[in-house]
Scaffold this motif. Structure first.
Motif, PDB file in Angstrom:
ATOM      1  N   THR A 314       0.844  -1.192   0.000  1.00  0.00           N
ATOM      2  CA  THR A 314       0.000   0.000   0.000  1.00  0.00           C
ATOM      3  C   THR A 314       0.885   1.251   0.000  1.00  0.00           C
ATOM      4  O   THR A 314       1.887   1.328   0.711  1.00  0.00           O
ATOM      5  CB  THR A 314      -0.901   0.023   1.244  1.00  0.00           C
ATOM      6  OG1 THR A 314      -0.083  -0.077   2.422  1.00  0.00           O
ATOM      7  CG2 THR A 314      -1.866  -1.152   1.214  1.00  0.00           C
ATOM      8  N   THR A 315       0.517   2.255  -0.780  1.00  0.00           N
ATOM      9  CA  THR A 315       1.252   3.518  -0.885  1.00  0.00           C
ATOM     10  C   THR A 315       0.731   4.496   0.173  1.00  0.00           C
ATOM     11  O   THR A 315      -0.355   4.297   0.740  1.00  0.00           O
ATOM     12  CB  THR A 315       1.077   4.103  -2.284  1.00  0.00           C
ATOM     13  OG1 THR A 315      -0.316   4.341  -2.505  1.00  0.00           O
ATOM     14  CG2 THR A 315       1.582   3.123  -3.346  1.00  0.00           C
ATOM     15  N   LYS A 317      -0.620   7.319  -0.316  1.00  0.00           N
ATOM     16  CA  LYS A 317      -1.901   7.841  -0.789  1.00  0.00           C
ATOM     17  C   LYS A 317      -3.035   6.895  -0.397  1.00  0.00           C
ATOM     18  O   LYS A 317      -4.111   7.334   0.033  1.00  0.00           O
ATOM     19  CB  LYS A 317      -1.855   8.020  -2.299  1.00  0.00           C
ATOM     20  CG  LYS A 317      -3.100   8.668  -2.873  1.00  0.00           C
ATOM     21  CD  LYS A 317      -2.954   8.880  -4.367  1.00  0.00           C
ATOM     22  CE  LYS A 317      -4.195   9.541  -4.948  1.00  0.00           C
ATOM     23  NZ  LYS A 317      -4.068   9.731  -6.423  1.00  0.00           N
ATOM     24  N   ASP A 318      -2.784   5.569  -0.545  1.00  0.00           N
ATOM     25  CA  ASP A 318      -3.801   4.594  -0.143  1.00  0.00           C
ATOM     26  C   ASP A 318      -4.036   4.636   1.361  1.00  0.00           C
ATOM     27  O   ASP A 318      -5.176   4.531   1.832  1.00  0.00           O
ATOM     28  CB  ASP A 318      -3.379   3.186  -0.573  1.00  0.00           C
ATOM     29  CG  ASP A 318      -3.291   3.053  -2.087  1.00  0.00           C
ATOM     30  OD1 ASP A 318      -3.960   3.834  -2.783  1.00  0.00           O
ATOM     31  OD2 ASP A 318      -2.543   2.159  -2.570  1.00  0.00           O
ATOM     32  N   LEU A 320      -3.651   7.282   3.312  1.00  0.00           N
ATOM     33  CA  LEU A 320      -4.408   8.501   3.594  1.00  0.00           C
ATOM     34  C   LEU A 320      -5.894   8.301   3.290  1.00  0.00           C
ATOM     35  O   LEU A 320      -6.771   8.740   4.043  1.00  0.00           O
ATOM     36  CB  LEU A 320      -3.853   9.665   2.780  1.00  0.00           C
ATOM     37  CG  LEU A 320      -4.558  11.021   2.949  1.00  0.00           C
ATOM     38  CD1 LEU A 320      -4.489  11.469   4.407  1.00  0.00           C
ATOM     39  CD2 LEU A 320      -3.954  12.061   2.024  1.00  0.00           C
ATOM     40  N   ALA A 321      -6.194   7.656   2.171  1.00  0.00           N
ATOM     41  CA  ALA A 321      -7.595   7.412   1.813  1.00  0.00           C
ATOM     42  C   ALA A 321      -8.270   6.513   2.852  1.00  0.00           C
ATOM     43  O   ALA A 321      -9.429   6.743   3.240  1.00  0.00           O
ATOM     44  CB  ALA A 321      -7.673   6.772   0.423  1.00  0.00           C
TER      45      ALA A 321
END
Length: 363
Positions: A314-315, A317-318, A320-321
């Motif tokens: 998971t990055t 950005k993922d 944070l989402a």
């Protein structure tokens, strides 16, 4: 495991559709063969009638000069019919009435399945030579819906060319089969008042219960037959058992029935895996069972697939989402617990009051 069940269900449905297509194709093929055979038989019959009419006219016109026809190739077989007339076209299995096996219990009407070898029948349809004659059934052709009656519809048949019997006996006499629908069963009925018996022609036969368990050698059906409308039982002909001749080299029944296996709690009666070898659908795509090792392997595959799904990379950005989704869910839960405040209710009332005149004017 759900994937296995889904694949198994799809394979079974596909197998059922393929079986239905195959059955329909076989049925059409059977009817096609029946029609072709019927056409061949009708051609032979019409040829005999046409030739006989032609010969009769020639004999009438020529008078004393009429030619002899029982010479040359027809010297020994003149007047004999083809063996093609002896065997009619077979019907498909679906077109046959009556019980189709020894265990089936059916109820219905008709001659099919109710006329057996040994019955006395009367011919009610056909040419004048056999019409009204009574005889005993010597053979039943269920697949052709025909029966052979002793001494009725006898004809001279040509022996097939190329056989040894053709050299010594080119022509043989045999009764031709008649359709089973053109005969009626003859039953000896006893008058209760006078005590005298007389033969009665049964127009309609009904078959049904009770059902009996016949001996293994018996060819009689399991059901009981009656005179339709009168419910008078028609007994079956006597079915004598087969006779056997004993020889010195025969195995004794005592030796055959001698017990050779002693069951035990410590040893299995069959070796492991023997049932899988005896199963006919072991590798069938629509089977409803699987081996334990195969099921265990599929469960491990499903667990491994779910584990790979959980540990995927998971990055930021993922992440944070996911965090935003978590906070939104918590906020929604808090609002749901607190309910609507008084300040919010007052704001809703003011908005409704402002919109009310505009809606009235619009109306």
């Amino acid at each position: 495991m759900q994937k296995i069940l889904r694949i198994n269900l799809q394979a079974r449905n596909q197998a059922l559709k393929a079986e239905r297509r195959k059955n329909l194709k076989d049925l059409k093929s059977a009817w096609r063969e029946h029609d072709l055979r019927q056409i061949q038989i009708e051609k032979v019959r019409r040829k005999y009638v046409k030739d006989e009419r032609k010969n009769r006219r020639e004999d009438w016109l020529a008078g004393p000069l009429a030619p002899k026809r029982n010479v040359a190739e027809k010297a020994e077989t003149y007047g004999a019919a083809s063996l093609l007339l002896h065997d009619g076209p077979p019907f498909p299995e679906r077109a046959l009435k009556g019980p189709k096996n020894e265990e089936e219990e059916l109820e219905g009407f008709g001659n099919e399945g109710n006329i057996v070898v040994g019955d006395r029948v009367c011919v009610v349809g056909g040419h004048q030579g056999i019409l009204g004659r009574i005889g005993e059934v010597i053979e039943v052709h269920r697949e052709r819906k025909e029966i052979t009656i002793e001494g009725i519809n006898v004809a001279d048949m040509e022996t097939p060319v190329g056989t040894k019997q053709r050299e010594t006996r080119p022509v043989m006499s045999a009764p031709l089969p008649v359709p089973i629908d053109t005969v009626r069963l003859v039953h000896k009925l006893v008058d209760e008042a006078t005590g005298r018996s007389r033969d009665v022609i049964v127009k309609h036969i009904r078959y049904g219960a009770p059902y009996f368990q016949r001996m293994p050698y018996s060819q009689l059906p399991r059901h009981t037959r009656y005179i339709a409308g009168e419910d008078i039982e028609i007994p079956w002909p006597e079915d004598d058992g087969p006779t056997y001749q004993a020889y010195d080299g025969d195995t004794l029944r005592l030796d055959v029935e001698a017990p050779t296996f002693t069951p035990s709690l410590y040893t299995a009666p069959l070796r492991p895996g023997i049932m899988d070898e005896l199963r006919k659908d072991r590798y069938s795509p629509n089977r409803k069972w699987h081996e334990d090792d195969y099921v265990r392997m599929k469960i491990l595959e499903d667990a491994r697939a779910s584990w790979y799904t959980e540990r995927k990379v998971t990055t930021p950005k993922d992440e944070l989402a996911l965090e935003k989704k978590r906070l939104a869910a918590e906020r929604a839960a808090q609002i749901k617990e607190k309910g609507v405040s008084d300040q919010t209710l007052s704001l809703i009332e003011e908005v409704l009051k402002q919109k009310a005149p505009r809606n009235a004017a619009t109306i």
